[in-house]
Write an enzyme that holds these catalytic residues in place. Structure first.
Site, mmCIF file in Angstrom:
data_model
loop_
_atom_site.group_PDB
_atom_site.id
_atom_site.type_symbol
_atom_site.label_atom_id
_atom_site.label_comp_id
_atom_site.label_asym_id
_atom_site.label_seq_id
_atom_site.Cartn_x
_atom_site.Cartn_y
_atom_site.Cartn_z
ATOM 1 C CG HIS A 161 -2.038 -0.841 1.158
ATOM 2 N ND1 HIS A 161 -3.479 -0.398 1.071
ATOM 3 C CD2 HIS A 161 -2.183 -2.164 0.660
ATOM 4 C CE1 HIS A 161 -4.266 -1.572 1.043
ATOM 5 N NE2 HIS A 161 -3.549 -2.655 0.631
ATOM 6 C CG ASN A 164 -4.613 2.620 2.690
ATOM 7 O OD1 ASN A 164 -4.446 1.527 2.080
ATOM 8 N ND2 ASN A 164 -3.986 3.722 2.314
ATOM 9 C CG HIS A 171 -4.116 -11.832 -1.289
ATOM 10 N ND1 HIS A 171 -5.240 -11.322 -2.174
ATOM 11 C CD2 HIS A 171 -3.709 -10.610 -0.683
ATOM 12 C CE1 HIS A 171 -5.155 -9.725 -2.288
ATOM 13 N NE2 HIS A 171 -4.371 -9.513 -1.289
#
Length: 339
Positions: free
Chosen positions: A74, A102, A201
């Site tokens: 991010h 976020n 992930h």
């Protein structure tokens, strides 16, 4: 009728999309003038300190690995890997932490603070927060079974954040494949990088609000009518009610090995059991002519996945912003610019 890979209008639109993205790109995933020995004389213990703190954190809670890895991603997708995601809001600065992408998904800030404090005691004013986060992300992966890669160092911390870019640059859980591809291309990352980095992930959790549309949408269609998938889907629905509520309830994005970095994530996509729409799109999208083959490849060959993930993480970490490179600083506190 489903769109076809051989459809000329589709190919034309996609080609124009790629050209426009590449022409707009201001961030470059190459040649950021970083070196492996940047702190060799100024702070030779930097890697050891980061590693020790990460070992303690991941041992106490394996989820810290996913928190730090996500935090790094991010950070880099918004004006480059410059630690802007770490900045708190002040009277004169709007940070990125409260952006829609976020606000409910990031953690690990206190862990980065702890590492920074250790380094400030050892080497005051030397190691940037951006470098700390990049090294910590590498160590996070290793500590849960993932691959090693060398981390070039020498990033500067930004003196500004970009709330608006945080809302637009980062992929979202229900985003379509072509849109996600365009966001990676904007950063100088390829489709191959995108599929490999999505393999992160294999660790971490997702909130109910990010997978509700998936489990009450096409999950049954992609997973088929088999007992194991049906049981998994029932468990997810018990966690995440259809009519709202339970927004903060979480589920592992890889329910098989949620705290271990491996290629299990891709096996779930092959079975149509990806938790997020954006993940399952890699295999099931009508436009996924390249991504589908890559999912198959990484599911069949964990070594190939580890190698590409390592290479892609170096490219991700090398995304730079010209402003931060030339006018950046080494923050004393990762949450605030120096005064």
């Amino acid at each position: 009728m489903a769109p076809s890979f051989h459809s000329r209008p589709f190919l034309s639109r996609f080609a124009l999309l790629c050209l426009s993205v590449l022409s707009m790109r201001s961030l470059v995933a190459s040649e950021p003038y970083l070196t492996l020995d940047y702190y060799a004389s100024s702070c030779p213990s930097v890697l050891e300190i980061v590693r020790t703190e990460m070992e303690c954190a991941v041992l106490s809670d394996p989820r810290n690995a996913a928190f730090i890895l996500r935090l790094h991603f991010h950070d880099c997708f918004v004006q480059g890997c410059d630690g802007s995601v770490l900045l708190d809001d002040t009277i004169t600065l709007q940070g990125e932490k409260k952006a829609s992408t976020n606000i409910h998904s990031l953690g690990g800030f206190r862990l980065i603070d702890r590492i920074k404090n250790k380094l400030e005691s050892e080497c005051p004013g030397i190691v940037s927060c951006a470098d700390i986060l990049t090294v910590a992300a590498r160590d996070a992966v290793i500590l849960v079974g993932g691959p090693y890669w060398d981390v070039p160092l020498g990033r500067k911390d930004s003196t500004a954040a970009n709330y608006d870019l945080a809302n637009t640059n980062l992929p979202t859980a229900d985003e379509g494949l072509l849109s996600i591809i365009s966001k990676f291309l904007y950063q100088g990352l390829s489709v191959t990088d995108m599929v490999a980095l999505s393999g992160a992930h294999t660790i971490g959790m997702a909130r109910c609000e990010n997978f509700r549309e998936r489990i009450y949408g096409d999950f049954k269609l992609t997973s088929g009518n088999n007992p194991v998938s049906n049981t998994y889907l029932s468990n997810l629905k018990s966690i995440c009610p259809a009519n709202g509520g339970g927004e903060d309830n979480t589920a592992g994005m890889d329910y098989v090995t949620p705290n271990y970095f491996d290629n299990s994530f891709y096996h779930l996509l092959l079975k149509g059991e990806g938790l997020l729409n954006s993940d399952q799109e890699l295999y099931s999208s009508a436009f996924g002519f390249q991504t589908k083959q890559l999912v198959k490849k990484y599911a069949a060959d964990s070594i190939a996945f580890f190698q590409q993930f390592s290479d892609s993480m170096v490219k991700l970490g090398n995304i730079t912003n010209a402003d931060s490179s030339s006018t950046g600083e080494v923050r004393k506190n990762c949450r605030f610019v120096n005064t």
